[in-house]
Enzyme design. Structure first.
Site, mmCIF file in Angstrom:
data_model
loop_
_atom_site.group_PDB
_atom_site.id
_atom_site.type_symbol
_atom_site.label_atom_id
_atom_site.label_comp_id
_atom_site.label_asym_id
_atom_site.label_seq_id
_atom_site.Cartn_x
_atom_site.Cartn_y
_atom_site.Cartn_z
ATOM 1 N N CYS A 82 45.296 30.616 43.551
ATOM 2 C CA CYS A 82 44.423 29.481 43.257
ATOM 3 C C CYS A 82 44.345 28.524 44.455
ATOM 4 O O CYS A 82 43.710 28.861 45.448
ATOM 5 C CB CYS A 82 44.872 28.796 41.969
ATOM 6 S SG CYS A 82 43.597 27.756 41.213
ATOM 7 N N HIS A 173 45.974 33.138 38.280
ATOM 8 C CA HIS A 173 47.401 32.819 38.250
ATOM 9 C C HIS A 173 48.232 33.993 37.738
ATOM 10 O O HIS A 173 48.587 34.028 36.557
ATOM 11 C CB HIS A 173 47.646 31.586 37.376
ATOM 12 C CG HIS A 173 47.090 30.332 37.945
ATOM 13 N ND1 HIS A 173 47.847 29.462 38.705
ATOM 14 C CD2 HIS A 173 45.836 29.815 37.918
ATOM 15 C CE1 HIS A 173 47.098 28.448 39.100
ATOM 16 N NE2 HIS A 173 45.870 28.637 38.636
ATOM 17 N N GLU A 175 51.233 34.467 38.109
ATOM 18 C CA GLU A 175 52.579 34.005 37.733
ATOM 19 C C GLU A 175 52.642 33.596 36.261
ATOM 20 O O GLU A 175 53.720 33.361 35.742
ATOM 21 C CB GLU A 175 53.014 32.843 38.638
ATOM 22 C CG GLU A 175 52.324 31.513 38.375
ATOM 23 C CD GLU A 175 50.925 31.404 39.006
ATOM 24 O OE1 GLU A 175 50.390 32.420 39.485
ATOM 25 O OE2 GLU A 175 50.388 30.287 38.988
#
Length: 192
Positions: A82, A173, A175
């Protein structure tokens, strides 16, 4: 020998990145994840994650903490998500961001519009056999990449995942959501 991954800890979803890399490295004895706030924290790192957040703020904090040149000259791999994707580009549509110029691509910030326009999508990513659930939060897109940049995924708005040498960048994202396939792909690409 263990792997040492740093997470740039100036602003953004630092804890989520640290947790994801700790889980991705859980079966590698001696591996560790450290937080990076100053140039000396980059010593001995195999890789660095640049998290999502506010790219203009992170850009300013990189300068304030004397990290611009050390990150630009970092010899390990960079996993950027991002805002991180904005920062490692060489061309950005916002003059408030001083990009690190690590990947030859043009990135448009906030290409999805406002926070309420954030969304999830099942995304086909080159190198994965099954789609990846991608979480886009006020995400950027790459609007142009040089020919040597490998495009891993795109959506109608633009390019959302790339690999360039030892670096990978994502508009979404990875993660979040517990799917660590892209973290593992990144580490394997570095021979770690």
């Amino acid at each position: 020998m263990g792997v040492k991954v740093g997470v740039l800890a100036l602003q953004g979803d630092v804890a989520e990145h640290a947790a994801a890399f700790r889980e991705a490295l859980a079966e590698r004895p001696g591996s560790e994840v450290v937080l990076v706030r100053k140039p000396t924290d980059l010593a001995d790192l195999d890789a660095l994650a640049i998290p999502g957040g506010e790219s203009t703020t992170i850009s300013r904090l990189i300068e304030k903490n004397g990290l611009y040149e050390p990150i630009a000259e970092f010899e390990g791999g960079i996993f950027a998500t991002c805002a991180g994707m904005v920062l490692i580009a060489d061309r950005v549509d916002d003059p408030r961001v001083r990009p690190l110029s690590l990947v030859p691509m043009h990135v448009a910030r906030n290409a999805f519009g406002r926070q309420v326009d954030s969304r999830e999508a099942m995304l086909e990513v080159a190198g994965l056999t099954e789609p990846f659930r991608a979480v886009f939060i006020r995400a950027p897109v790459a609007t142009d990449v040089d020919p040597q940049v490998q495009v891993l995924a795109r959506i109608p708005e633009g390019i959302v995942a790339v690999r360039y040498g030892r670096h990978m960048a994502f508009a979404f994202h990875p993660e979040l959501g517990g799917d660590l396939r892209l973290h593992r792909m990144f580490l394997e690409g570095l021979g770690l």
